[in-house]
Design a protein around this motif. Structure first.
Motif, short mmCIF file in Angstrom:
data_model
loop_
_atom_site.label_atom_id
_atom_site.label_comp_id
_atom_site.label_asym_id
_atom_site.label_seq_id
_atom_site.Cartn_x
_atom_site.Cartn_y
_atom_site.Cartn_z
N SER A 29 0.84 -1.19 0.00
CA SER A 29 0.00 0.00 0.00
C SER A 29 0.88 1.25 0.00
N GLN A 210 -3.70 0.81 9.48
CA GLN A 210 -4.31 0.44 8.20
C GLN A 210 -4.55 -1.06 8.12
N ASN A 211 -3.51 -1.83 8.42
CA ASN A 211 -3.62 -3.29 8.36
C ASN A 211 -2.36 -3.90 8.98
N ASP A 213 -1.25 -6.66 8.83
CA ASP A 213 -0.61 -7.58 7.90
C ASP A 213 0.41 -6.86 7.02
N ASN A 214 0.41 -5.52 7.05
CA ASN A 214 1.39 -4.75 6.27
C ASN A 214 2.82 -5.11 6.67
#
Length: 296
Positions: A29, A210-211, A213-214
């Protein structure tokens, strides 16, 4: 090495870093890709600062409130501009968007005059205009897009906002450096380290929010991320040191040679032919550099 050599070095590193950043946008991202720039660049910024600090004999300078404000503003502006530029790289017409971002030279001149009363020689203004014209000519030629893509609202908005962010970063870095009244290389190293610490902290929060998993995705692209962080920080060392030595608009205008480096990289490594229009653009940028050096 004076501001000219530092700027050329910074422009070269930026051209190389942008190529790596573009590769990251396909798997990460915008915020995660931006974190790579600061997270992996922090160790180098710290090592560089310690090396410069150890060579000093003067006491550590007092850090005023105004200095802290300038550094914070510069760090925030660069972070936002980097996010916008990464977003531009993910768009279909990213070449057009990055061209808009390269208006940072003229924006730095205009904003520097308006906000800081910076006075430039008339030849310097002419040089800035020629450099922008050359960059526009090269970019439009390489993008191979129509007028609709060039005036696309979202692309233009992201690109111009990124350019304004980088222009303000340059102006506030120079202002912070002048506040210290100490060795320019030391002030640049200190400002860079503080900026990356601030940017990395904010980016880390945004990446996790945001996540989560980033972080796994970043770990899966560690080689490219490290390359982006290394080249990005090397470029920033050059930029920040040059800003401490010369007016931001002048430095940013000379930095347009980045486009020449980009074209040479594509010619020698990717065997792409340079068109007549691109050669004209290169000549305009070179003429801009000559006028700029004459003016200063």
């Amino acid at each position: 090495m004076d501001w000219i050599g530092l700027t050329i070095f910074a422009a070269l590193m930026q051209a190389v870093r942008t190529a790596g950043q573009k590769q990251l946008t396909s798997s990460l991202s915008a915020i995660a890709s931006t974190w790579a720039r600061y997270g992996f660049g922090l160790p180098l910024a710290l090592i560089y600062f310690l090396i410069v600090w150890q060579q000093r004999t003067d006491p550590f300078p007092d850090l005023s409130l105004r200095f802290s404000v300038y550094v914070s503003l510069a760090a925030g502006a660069q972070l936002l501009a980097t996010l916008l530029l990464v977003k531009v790289l993910s768009l279909r017409n990213f070449s057009v968007g990055t061209t808009y971002a390269k208006t940072e030279g003229i924006l730095a001149a205009l904003l520097g005059t308006a906000l800081f009363g910076a006075l430039l020689h008339p030849l310097a203004w002419l040089a800035i205009g020629l450099g922008i014209a050359g960059v526009l000519l090269v970019s439009v030629s390489r993008a191979k897009v129509g007028l609709r893509a060039i005036i696309d609202g979202r692309t233009a908005c992201y690109g111009l906002m990124a350019g304004a962010g980088f222009a303000l970063t340059a102006l506030w870095v120079r202002a912070a450096s002048l506040e210290l009244s100490t060795d320019p290389l030391f002030s640049a190293a200190l400002i860079l380290l503080l900026s990356i610490l601030l940017q990395g902290s904010v980016c880390s929060l945004l990446v996790h929010r945001q996540n989560p998993d980033n972080w796994r995705r970043l770990a899966g692209n560690v080689k490219v991320c490290a390359f982006v962080g290394l080249t990005g920080t090397l470029g920033s060392i050059g930029w920040y040191s040059a800003f401490a030595l010369q007016e931001a608009a002048i430095v940013k205008s000379l930095g347009q040679v980045e486009f020449i480096f980009t074209l040479l990289l594509t010619y020698f490594f990717f065997k792409e032919r340079i068109s007549r229009q691109e050669w004209i653009g290169i000549l305009l940028v070179m003429a801009s550099v000559i006028l700029l050096l004459w003016a200063v």
